[in-house]
Design an enzyme around this catalytic site. Structure first.
Site, mmCIF file in Angstrom:
data_model
loop_
_atom_site.group_PDB
_atom_site.id
_atom_site.type_symbol
_atom_site.label_atom_id
_atom_site.label_comp_id
_atom_site.label_asym_id
_atom_site.label_seq_id
_atom_site.Cartn_x
_atom_site.Cartn_y
_atom_site.Cartn_z
ATOM 1 N N GLU A 1 0.834 -1.205 0.000
ATOM 2 C CA GLU A 1 0.000 0.000 0.000
ATOM 3 C C GLU A 1 0.868 1.253 0.000
ATOM 4 O OE1 GLU A 1 -2.601 -0.130 3.354
ATOM 5 O OE2 GLU A 1 -4.089 -1.392 2.362
ATOM 6 N N GLU B 1 -6.170 -7.448 -0.733
ATOM 7 C CA GLU B 1 -6.567 -7.226 0.658
ATOM 8 C C GLU B 1 -7.919 -6.530 0.681
ATOM 9 O OE1 GLU B 1 -3.447 -5.587 3.194
ATOM 10 O OE2 GLU B 1 -4.931 -4.256 4.092
#
Length: 426
Positions: free
Chosen positions: A176, A263
């Site tokens: 991320e 995710e």
């Protein structure tokens, strides 16, 4: 997971090599019985390739569902799930097709502090996924991977040398990114790591994180990476993200890039809160409709809403129950959804490559009286839906012959190695 969490398209771009399926048979070569086939047959996963904005498994656009493990970092609590038993249980009980090893990098107890320990955890998971015919995501779980480019290159070179010939393996080179530039920061990092991997492994899928905690996929879609078999990361948490983020995803798909949800959560983005049933269902529908593969965060027992289990137990949380149901009913399954193994070294089976439907030399007369006739499938994708496929061990009649599915399949009976011809109905 966001940093705040730490404070508590086109011509099919297929593999160069021909698509192969491996069947591991503990019975004699092709003189196999149905009982033997259903209990001991193994189908290796189909290689993944990017075709426009879709990811293909073999020659068909498919999506798969599974689980993400928690951070691998020493002392963080999630490392106890980095075991072969965990992976086998996901395969057998959850019917998971994907397991994600989220290897922490910069934070305490992560790869930079203990490279050997964290790498060993990842390899245990990957080896078990391969043994259980699942896809394994090797995740560089970082929010600032560009600061450790050389370490990432060395790590993924090592992974490519070890696993580059296994279609099970997916490289996730950046978890991320924060609110940084795609074109000036993330993309140059990704191109360097991709180049290093491709020098060793020319074709396994590589997934690249996108700006703002892997939400701004639309930004990446306007300046995509010029390389083959590249997908882009989309993360969402149903308690926080809704239609506006799905619109970003739609724009990215319309611009021609493939997405992979490495995710996602049923709760808030900080990992807390209850399950948002409405938005979770909306996201699941979106992923299914667009053939987007996904891994749920997180297979863990931390005291928070996002965890699969309650602390120090194997009792499913509200989120765990919801996610297990979603994964079990996902329309596509990797390999054989009916079997699982924890130690491939103890397997005494024979490795046989099968490129065509499995049949006996002289099909015997079969009892077809109680079998469905194609295209009247046996199993449903959803409890309230129409039958759409057969699961492993389920039979169907086609053109006067009885066929049994070797794994989840919706292909024409006898047309490929997902079927075994049991005998003639005549």
């Amino acid at each position: 997971m966001p940093l705040s969490y730490l404070d508590k398209n086109p011509v099919i771009d297929s593999k160069k090599h021909a698509l192969r399926k491996k069947l591991f048979l503990s019975c004699a070569y092709f003189g196999l019985s149905l009982a033997c086939l259903s209990s001991n047959a193994w189908a290796s996963v189909e290689p993944l390739s990017v075709n426009g904005n879709k990811i293909y498994a073999g020659e068909k656009a498919k999506s798969f569902a599974g689980n993400s493990l928690f951070w691998s970092n020493n002392g963080w609590g999630g490392e106890k799930f980095y075991t072969a038993d965990t992976v086998a249980s996901l395969k057998k009980d959850w019917k998971s097709s994907i397991v994600r090893a989220a290897m922490g990098v910069q934070e305490s107890g992560g790869y930079l502090q203990d490279p050997a320990g964290n790498k060993a955890k990842v390899e245990r998971v990957v080896d078990a996924a391969i043994a259980n015919d699942m896809y394994a995501i090797i995740g560089w779980h970082s929010h600032s991977a560009e600061n450790n480019r050389s370490e990432a290159i060395r790590f993924f070179q090592e992974m490519a040398r070890k696993y580059g010939n296994k279609p099970n393996v997916i490289y996730e080179i950046y978890n991320e990114p924060l609110q940084v530039s795609w074109s000036n920061t993330i993309k140059p990092y990704a191109e360097a790591v991709i180049s290093a991997i491709r020098a060793i492994d020319p074709d396994n899928l590589i997934i690249v994180g996108t700006p703002s905690w892997s939400q701004n996929v639309d930004e990446a879609s306007r300046d995509p990476i010029n390389a083959k078999n590249i997908a882009y990361t989309l993360h969402f948490y149903a308690g926080t993200h809704g239609e506006s983020l799905r619109n970003k995803a739609r724009q990215a798909l319309n611009n021609g890039i493939a997405l992979f949800v490495t995710e996602w959560g049923t709760v808030n983005a900080d990992g807390n809160g209850g399950v948002n049933q409405t938005e979770t269902d909306a996201w699941v529908t979106f992923m299914r409709d667009n053939n987007i593969s996904n891994a749920n965060w997180a297979l863990n027992d931390k005291n928070e809403g996002a965890s699969t289990y309650y602390p120090d137990s194997k009792n499913l949380t509200e989120s765990g129950k919801k996610v297990k149901s979603i994964i079990q009913s996902w329309p596509y399954k990797a390999g054989s959804a009916a079997s699982a193994t924890t130690d491939p070294s103890t397997d005494t089976t024979t490795d046989t490559t099968v490129d065509e439907p499995t049949t006996t030399d002289t099909p015997a007369t079969a009892d077809c009286a109680n079998a469905n006739v194609y295209p009247n499938w046996v199993s449903k994708d959803w409890a309230g839906g129409q039958p759409t496929h057969n699961e492993a061990g389920q039979s169907i009649v086609y053109k006067g012959n009885l066929y049994t599915a070797n794994w989840y399949t919706a292909s024409v009976p006898g047309s490929d190695s997902s079927w075994t011809q049991v005998g003639s109905c005549n």
